[in-house]
Design a protein around this motif. Structure first.
Motif, short mmCIF file in Angstrom:
data_model
loop_
_atom_site.label_atom_id
_atom_site.label_comp_id
_atom_site.label_asym_id
_atom_site.label_seq_id
_atom_site.Cartn_x
_atom_site.Cartn_y
_atom_site.Cartn_z
N PRO A 131 3.17 67.78 31.69
CA PRO A 131 3.20 67.63 30.25
C PRO A 131 3.15 68.93 29.46
O PRO A 131 3.43 68.92 28.28
CB PRO A 131 1.94 66.79 29.97
CG PRO A 131 1.60 66.16 31.27
CD PRO A 131 2.05 67.09 32.32
N HIS A 134 7.41 63.55 26.05
CA HIS A 134 7.09 62.63 24.97
C HIS A 134 8.34 62.39 24.12
O HIS A 134 9.17 63.27 23.97
CB HIS A 134 5.99 63.28 24.12
CG HIS A 134 5.42 62.39 23.07
ND1 HIS A 134 6.03 62.23 21.86
CD2 HIS A 134 4.30 61.63 23.06
CE1 HIS A 134 5.31 61.39 21.13
NE2 HIS A 134 4.24 61.02 21.83
N ALA A 175 6.74 58.41 30.60
CA ALA A 175 6.40 59.04 29.33
C ALA A 175 5.11 59.81 29.50
O ALA A 175 4.41 59.66 30.49
CB ALA A 175 6.22 57.98 28.26
N THR A 176 4.83 60.66 28.53
CA THR A 176 3.62 61.45 28.61
C THR A 176 3.02 61.56 27.22
O THR A 176 3.74 61.54 26.23
CB THR A 176 3.92 62.87 29.14
OG1 THR A 176 2.79 63.69 28.88
CG2 THR A 176 5.10 63.49 28.46
N THR A 177 1.69 61.67 27.18
CA THR A 177 1.09 61.99 25.89
C THR A 177 1.13 63.50 25.82
O THR A 177 0.74 64.19 26.76
CB THR A 177 -0.37 61.52 25.84
OG1 THR A 177 -1.01 62.03 27.00
CG2 THR A 177 -0.45 60.02 25.81
N ILE A 178 1.60 64.00 24.72
CA ILE A 178 1.79 65.45 24.61
C ILE A 178 0.45 66.16 24.53
O ILE A 178 -0.48 65.66 23.93
CB ILE A 178 2.66 65.72 23.36
CG1 ILE A 178 4.09 65.86 23.83
CG2 ILE A 178 2.21 66.95 22.61
CD1 ILE A 178 5.02 66.34 22.84
N SER A 234 -4.41 62.75 21.05
CA SER A 234 -3.05 62.72 20.48
C SER A 234 -2.92 61.69 19.38
O SER A 234 -1.82 61.41 18.94
CB SER A 234 -2.06 62.42 21.60
OG SER A 234 -2.34 61.15 22.09
N SER A 271 9.04 64.92 21.40
CA SER A 271 8.99 66.30 21.86
C SER A 271 10.15 67.11 21.28
O SER A 271 11.27 66.62 21.19
CB SER A 271 9.08 66.26 23.39
OG SER A 271 8.82 67.50 23.92
#
Length: 987
Positions: A523, A532, A394-397, A275, A535
């Motif tokens: 995700p 994210h 949170a998330t990494t897309i 990412s 997003s």
């Protein structure tokens, strides 16, 4: 035969006579290869006469005489017959044919001419050789001309529509496997590349216009379709590749994503990038509208697994393979196709476009089975990481490349392929009606053809499922205005198509299942628990889902819509700038990457979603509470919250039935939030907001009004609270609207008075008068307000404000208080000698008249203030004249005696005023004479006459005036003409 000729008669009309046209058509292997018609039609399509002749030949073959090729007939003639034939032919057409006949005769008789080097002679009626190219007739020059014309109109006069219909024509040709499709597309592209506006837009650095951009997109997509033709020859492909590269290298060639660089991966790569996608845009290769087609030239159809997928419905894995981790089949043995999704969908589009609908369907089913498997696997991975991700919040897309808004429109392509298989064609129903108001399509369930056990699935439920999967995919907002705008547009197009589906129990089941998966999704889902910050928001999609689910599963509908309310890009506080107004983030941090150009649209979609939920939750207090909380947490724009408050109010107060109190309270609460948000910021709609809030609170009832009166300081400025809010609450209309009894009226009035006094303390300049007005009916409150004014008069108030309140006091019957305030106002005033039109003059005259009417003492008190503040001679003489006309004290204050005598200018207090007036005249005269021009001489003499009247009021006035004139003559003797005038008038 290979040559058809005939005459076509066009019947007479009211305006045109009957016409006859000669038509000739050549054909070869079931294709028309050339046409000529006497009508001289200039169009890319055949004229009506060519069509009429062709249809006549098709429908009445026995009416058309079939002849041998002309060369065969000539072969049967002897020498005399041939001579006769040629001479008759020349006679019949001597004007047209004679020059050609003479030229040919000369060439045949010359032994070394070119014609004699070739064996035999041509025959137009004898068809082409088997090796010759055979393709439908296409008037290339006409194609060029038309495209050029439409482009020059720049999208006006319906030219965009015309160009789109030419693109549709290309698709139709591809579907009929007509080799002219690619040729026509080449001609169109050449004209597009020659559009003079391209270099202009490039020089100016402006973007291509919206309409034009969409045409370029379609052009790029069509080329992808052409190069992916599963049955094209290698030499055709390499020829297209050369062309595409040549166009792509031209500097005017439009870029794939508008005017911005792009970090999207190559079409043939599956998405495995990390990412860290914000590398320098300079490092990225330039991607034009043709890049995907160029990349598409590397794709082939030789893969044996792919060939088996598209060639049979019954391709399944052998049962012994199912246990293994084979990537070719799923656990049910159905084939999978693990290619980069948009690329796989481009294959489907190519199959569909080149007339292979069954094959397109088979590949679509394989792609959907692959997506399902990926969804399952991602869900399992997420369940293991869930705890950690939720803690991080949170998330990494996982997807840099969104499927919605993608240049190849993968989701739209799969959806169309599937729904086309389920379409119920009505009788005599054309594709698109001329009126343009095409009826929505009607679909039926068609079972999916599979080799495994009956899955009970239909192509229609697959269409819904894949649309929901694609729309719900979590993806990073792309860079650049155009790409972002395209995301919104594509989303709206897919939703419009989804709305054409009648949701029967089967589709509702698909909808529920997919919604649950999206909610639980990690995700990979834009509706998952953590997303994210960058997003793409899901508001538009969620609004569709909410409305579709509501009648079938309200709990799921609300859960989903509430989850979608977030807009994380506005949630996270910016690293710099003003954090108190999170809704200014975008402007505060211009270096944010990437910039969200469509933020305004996205916020309004968020507001639409909230409004839809509010409407649906009317009457349900619990649901309304949760929606209200979501709004307060997620919406950061005051104008949007105000719009929601107004929407809720409208829905809560229908004209034809009773108000809904639950929703009214929500409207009020949102209104109060807006008041708090905009209290310290400037907002041009603020007055409208305040008035609306009072209307809303009135509708809610007396308790709401009491509450906002008591907590005014957190909602309004003091001015708003007194002049708009309290004044409206206390108005006759409000009392009638609420039909209050006496105790309720008293309670409201008491709250309003308390508010008025608090506001007057806080901002006496702007609130004192409103406070006095609001407190009129309560003696103690009125006295308190008056005292506040007196305390503030010496420091914080202007003479205008004080004079206004003084006049109000006189009007209310408090002349002595009015006098006191007027005296305080006088101390703030200063009128120079030349300010004889100053707006405060009326106030001064009124104050003096008031003092005079009250009596000698009051007049004596105000005259020193007048003398000190007013230096304008004409104003002073006016006051003097008014004071000598009537006796003072005529107001008749109780308990005072009044002598009724006129006052003398020789005695105090008028003596002081007279002296001040005379000295003002003397000073003004000198001031005026220092810079006087001849055109003002007459006016100046009149001014001196006025001065003389004032001088004569004094005992020795005539002597004083004579001395004054002598003085002037002495000092200003240089102004001869003026002094002559002075002598003439005053001696």
């Amino acid at each position: 035969g290979f040559h058809l000729s005939g005459t076509v008669t066009e019947p007479a009309t009211a305006t045109e006579p009957e016409m006859t046209y000669k038509v000739a058509i050549s054909f070869d292997r079931c294709k028309i290869t050339s046409v000529t018609c006497g009508c001289g039609n200039k169009d890319i399509f055949y004229c009506a006469h060519v069509v009429a002749l062709s249809l006549y030949r098709i429908r009445k073959p026995d009416q058309v005489k079939l002849r041998l090729p002309i060369s065969e007939t000539l072969f049967q003639m002897n020498r005399d017959q041939l001579q006769k034939f040629v001479q008759y032919l020349i006679t019949a057409h001597h004007t047209e044919v004679l020059p050609t006949a003479q030229k040919l005769a000369d060439e045949i008789l010359s032994s070394n001419s070119e014609i004699n080097q070739v064996h035999g002679a041509p025959d137009p009626t004898a068809g082409a050789s088997i090796d010759d190219e055979n393709c439908w007739h296409l008037d290339e020059e006409q194609v060029r001309e038309q495209v050029k014309l439409f482009l020059s109109q720049g999208g006006y006069y319906g030219s965009g529509k015309q160009l789109n219909s030419m693109f549709a024509k290309v698709r139709e040709m591809l579907r009929m496997r007509d080799s002219n499709g690619a040729r026509m597309l080449t001609l169109i592209t050449e004209q597009f590349m020659a559009d003079p506006r391209l270099s202009l837009w490039r020089q100016q650095g402006t973007g291509i216009t919206e309409k034009c951009r969409q045409l370029w997109d379609e052009l790029g997509a069509l080329w992808v379709c052409v190069v992916l033709n599963p049955h094209c020859k290698l030499e055709e492909k390499s020829c297209w590749l050369r062309q595409l590269r040549k166009w792509g290298e031209m500097d005017v060639c439009p870029l794939e994503d508008g005017n911005y660089g792009n970090e999207l991966p190559n079409i043939t790569n599956a998405l495995t990038q990390s990412s860290g996608h914000s590398q320098d845009s300079l490092a990225r290769p330039r991607r034009t509208v043709f890049t995907r087609a160029i990349e598409g030239c590397d794709l082939h159809w030789q893969d044996s697994h792919l060939q088996r997928i598209i060639s049979s419905d019954f391709y399944v894995s052998p049962s012994y393979q199912r246990e293994g981790e084979s990537l070719l089949f799923n656990s049910q043995g159905q084939p999978l196709w693990l290619e980069h999704v948009p690329t796989a969908c481009a294959r489907v589009d190519a199959l569909r476009s080149h007339g292979y609908p069954r094959e397109a369907l088979r590949l679509t089913v394989a792609i959907i089975n692959t997506l399902r498997l990926q969804q399952q696997r991602q869900l399992e991975i997420y369940k293991h990481q869930k705890k950690e991700l939720l803690q991080r919040g949170a998330t990494t897309i996982t997807n840099l490349e969104g499927w919605v808004g993608h240049p190849l429109n993968p989701i739209g392509c799969l959806f169309l392929t599937l729904t086309e298989a389920c379409r119920l064609e009505e009788e005599n129903c054309l594709e698109i009606s001329d009126a343009g108001d095409s009826k929505p399509p009607v679909y039926q369930h068609v079972p999916v053809a599979t080799g495994s056990q009956d899955s009970g699935e239909s192509y229609l439920s697959l269409a819904l499922e894949v649309a929901l999967m694609g729309m719900g995919q979590q993806r990073v907002m792309p860079e650049g205005l155009y790409a972002q705008d395209k995301v919104c547009r594509n989303e709206e197009q897919i939703i419009a198509r989804l709305q054409d589906l009648e949701l029967d129990p089967v589709l509702v089941q698909t909808l529920r299942k997919q919604c649950i998966l999206l909610l639980e999704g990690g995700p990979f889902s834009g509706l998952g628990e953590v997303i994210h910050r960058e997003s793409v928001p899901m508001h538009t999609f969620a609004k569709y889902l909410f409305s579709a689910l509501l009648p079938h599963d309200a709990d799921l509908a609300y859960k989903l819509a509430l989850r979608a309310m977030r807009l994380p890009v506005l949630e996270t506080t910016a690293p710099s700038g003003d954090v108190t107004h999170p809704h200014h983030l975008v402007s505060v941090v211009p270096s944010r990457y990437p910039r969200w150009f469509t933020l305004g649209h996205l916020e309004s979609q968020q507001c639409e979603l909230a409004s839809t939920m509010l409407t649906a939750a009317k009457g349900d207090m619990l649901r309304l509470r949760t929606v209200l909380e979501a709004i307060q947490k997620n919406i950061h724009s005051s104008s949007l919250i105000f719009k929601l408050a107004q929407d809720a109010f409208k829905i809560a107060t229908p004209a034809d039935s009773n108000s809904d109190t639950t929703l009214l309270n929500v409207a009020l609460e949102l209104g109060l939030q807006v008041m708090r948000m905009t209290l310290s910021t400037l907002n041009w709609r603020r007055r409208e907001m305040v008035r609306w809030l009072v209307t809303c609170a009135t509708e809610v009832g007396v308790r709401a009004l009491v509450s906002i009166l008591q907590s005014w300081y957190s909602l309004f400025t003091p001015t708003e609270a007194t002049s708009i809010m309290a004044a409206t609450v206390m108005s006759h209309n409000t009392i009638l609207r609420l039909s209050l009894d006496y105790p309720q009226r008293e309670e409201l009035a008491s709250c309003a008075r308390t508010l008025a006094l608090q506001c007057a303390m806080k901002d006496p300049q702007n609130c004192a008068l409103s406070a006095l007005t609001l407190c009129e009916k309560d003696h103690i409150a009125f006295e308190t307000a008056y005292q506040i004014v007196i305390d503030a008069a010496s420091t914080g108030m202007t003479y205008t404000q004080l004079f206004t309140i003084a006049r109000y006091m006189e009007h209310r019957g408090y002349p002595l208080r009015a006098f006191k305030l007027a005296s305080l106002a006088m101390t703030h005033l200063n009128l120079a000698y030349n300010q004889d039109t100053h707006p405060a003059i009326n106030d001064v005259l009124w104050a003096c008249a008031l003092s005079h009417s009250l009596g000698k003492n009051e007049l004596a008190a105000i005259i020193p203030l007048v003398v000190k503040s007013v230096h304008c001679a004409t104003v002073l003489s006016d006051i003097l004249r008014r004071c000598t006309m009537t006796a003072p004290g005529l107001a008749g204050i109780p308990g005072r005696r009044n002598s009724g005598k006129l006052m003398s200018t020789d005695k105090a207090p008028l003596r002081q005023l007279l002296d001040a007036t005379i000295s003002a005249y003397i000073n003004t005269t000198h001031s005026r004479l220092t810079h006087i021009s001849p055109r003002h001489y007459g006016e100046f003499i009149e001014f001196l006459s006025k001065a003389r009247e004032t001088f004569l009021l004094a005992q020795d006035g005539h002597i004083q005036f004579a001395q004054f004139i002598d003085n002037l003559k002495q000092i200003y003797k240089g102004k001869k003409k003026l002094m002559l005038l002075v002598r003439e008038r005053f001696g």
